[in-house]
Enzyme design. Structure first.
Site, short mmCIF file in Angstrom:
data_model
loop_
_atom_site.label_atom_id
_atom_site.label_comp_id
_atom_site.label_asym_id
_atom_site.label_seq_id
_atom_site.Cartn_x
_atom_site.Cartn_y
_atom_site.Cartn_z
N ARG A 120 56.33 11.64 36.90
CA ARG A 120 55.91 10.28 36.56
C ARG A 120 54.40 10.14 36.61
O ARG A 120 53.78 9.53 35.73
CB ARG A 120 56.56 9.27 37.53
N LYS A 143 65.41 11.02 38.75
CA LYS A 143 66.80 10.74 39.12
C LYS A 143 67.49 9.88 38.06
O LYS A 143 68.63 10.14 37.68
CB LYS A 143 66.84 10.05 40.49
N THR A 144 66.80 8.85 37.58
CA THR A 144 67.38 7.99 36.54
C THR A 144 67.62 8.77 35.26
O THR A 144 68.66 8.61 34.61
CB THR A 144 66.44 6.80 36.27
N THR A 189 65.21 7.08 47.77
CA THR A 189 64.06 7.85 48.28
C THR A 189 64.14 8.01 49.78
O THR A 189 63.35 8.75 50.36
CB THR A 189 62.75 7.13 47.91
N ASP A 249 69.85 2.30 41.62
CA ASP A 249 68.60 2.86 42.15
C ASP A 249 68.27 2.18 43.48
O ASP A 249 68.62 1.01 43.70
CB ASP A 249 67.47 2.64 41.14
#
Length: 343
Positions: free
Chosen positions: A221, A68-69, A162, A113
Site C-alpha cells: 500500500r 488481505k482485502t 491487524t 475488515d
C-alpha cells in the site's frame, strides 16, 4: 524552490479514489508476493469449489496494507461467488449483521475488515451464523418478546485483523483456517511497483522501482502511494520517464531518506541522540519531545524502526542499539564519539 512535504504515514490508507485507479488482481497468478500463502489458498479454494461447498471460515491477520482485502476478492473470483465487504466498527447493531447475512446467496463470501473491533453483542449473533447458518432475532419488546431462529444460506466468513490478539477466544475458535500475511521483500515490492506503473501507464526504470520498493517499509500500500506521488512529480516536471534520478528527487521531496525513514522516524532518533545519547528513554518522553501521541509512535513508527535495527525495547525504555550509534551520532550530532552519561 519546492517546499518539502512530509509523507504522513498515518494517512496511508486506501481511499475510494485510490482503489478506482489501482490495479486489481483477479487471480493468484496476478497477485505478487506471499507465495506460500497463495499456494495454501489455491488448494483451499479449489477443493471447496470441486465439492460445491462454501470455503471454510478464514481469519487473515497481519500488519495493515499487505493485501488481505485483495486476497479475499481473489478467492471470491476464483470460486465464482459474490463477496460483501464491511468493517467491524460499521456493524453497530445486531440487525445490521442479520440484514447482511440473510441477503447472501449460497457459498457467498462475507469479508469483515478489522473484525477485532466488532461489538460483542454483534459478535455473539455471528456465532450461530458461522456454525449452524442460522441467526437468532428478537421480535417484540418486554414480556411479549420472543426469539426466532432464521436460516441463512451457507456462506464463508473471512475476517481480517491487524491485532489478532484482541479477538475473543470463542470467535477465534470458529475459524477453520488461520493464516498470517508477512511483510514483503524489496524484490517482491519492486515487481508490484512495476506492475502498478504499467497499469498507470508510467514509464518507470527498474532502478527507480527498486528505490521506491526499498523505501516502502515492506508494504505494498505504501509502495503504491509513493508511486502515485512519483507520477505527480514526473508530470509536473514534464518528464516522460521516471528514472532513478527523478525517483530519488521525488522521494527527497516527500521527506523519505535512502533507508525509507520519514521525517518523524528521523525526528525520533534525533531527539533520542540529542537528549539521551541514544537512550534508554520512556515512550511518553519521546512523545512529548516530538509532539506526537504515544500510541501513534508505538503502532505507526516504532515497528519499522525496530525491524531496521534502529530501535529496541528494554525494561528501562526505548534505546538505539550500540551498532547504530556511530552512524546516528555522525548524522545528528556531527561527532566522532558518543558522549557518556557522566560527561
Amino acid at each position: 524552490m519546492y517546499e518539502l512535504q512530509e509523507l504522513d504515514l498515518i494517512t496511508l490508507q486506501e481511499s475510494a479514489e485510490d482503489r478506482s485507479h489501482d490495479f486489481h488482481p483477479t487471480g493468484f497468478d496476478e497477485y505478487l508476493g506471499q507465495e506460500e500463502l497463495k499456494k495454501k489458498l489455491h488448494v483451499y479454494t479449489q477443493a471447496a469449489k470441486m465439492r460445491g461447498e462454501p470455503l471454510d471460515h478464514m481469519l487473515l491477520f497481519g500488519p495493515p496494507g499487505l493485501g488481505k482485502t485483495t486476497l479475499a476478492q481473489i478467492m471470491a473470483h476464483v470460486m465464482g461467488v459474490n463477496i460483501k465487504i464491511c468493517s467491524g466498527p460499521m456493524l453497530e447493531r445486531t440487525g445490521d449483521l442479520v440484514a447482511i447475512v440473510s441477503s447472501m446467496e449460497n457459498r457467498d463470501i462475507l469479508f469483515i475488515d478489522e473484525i477485532h473491533r466488532m461489538p460483542s453483542n454483534v459478535e455473539e449473533v455471528l456465532y450461530s451464523a458461522m456454525e449452524h447458518f442460522r441467526v437468532d432475532v428478537i421480535i417484540g419488546q418486554g414480556a411479549g418478546a420472543k426469539s426466532v431462529s432464521l436460516p441463512v444460506n451457507p456462506f464463508t466468513l473471512i475476517g481480517a485483523t491487524t491485532k489478532s490478539g484482541m479477538l475473543s477466544a470463542p470467535l477465534r475458535s470458529r475459524f477453520g483456517i488461520t493464516e498470517r500475511l508477512d511483510f514483503y521483500s524489496d524484490e517482491e515490492l519492486q515487481k508490484i511497483v512495476m506492475q502498478s506503473a504499467n497499469f498507470l501507464k508510467l514509464q518507470l526504470s527498474e532502478h527507480g522501482a527498486s528505490n521506491i520498493a526499498r523505501c516502502s517499509r515492506g508494504t505494498p500500500r505504501i509502495a503504491k502511494k509513493m508511486l502515485r506521488r512519483v507520477r505527480d512529480f514526473a508530470q509536473v516536471h514534464n518528464r516522460n520517464v521516471a528514472d532513478s534520478e527523478l525517483v530519488q528527487q521525488a522521494l527527497t521531496f516527500l521527506g523519505i531518506d535512502s533507508e525509507g525513514l520519514c521525517k518523524v522516524d528521523n525526528l525520533i532518533l534525533q531527539k533520542m541522540m540529542e537528549n539521551f545519547n541514544g537512550g534508554p528513554v520512556g515512550l511518553e518522553t519521546i512523545a512529548s519531545l516530538i509532539g506526537e501521541d504515544a500510541e501513534t509512535i508505538e503502532t505507526v513508527y516504532e515497528p519499522y524502526l525496530m525491524r531496521k535495527g534502529y530501535l529496541e525495547k528494554t525494561p528501562r525504555g526505548r534505546q538505539i542499539p550500540h551498532k547504530k550509534l556511530p552512524m546516528l551520532k555522525k548524522k545528528f550530532l556531527g561527532q566522532d564519539t558518543i558522549p557518556t552519561h557522566g560527561s
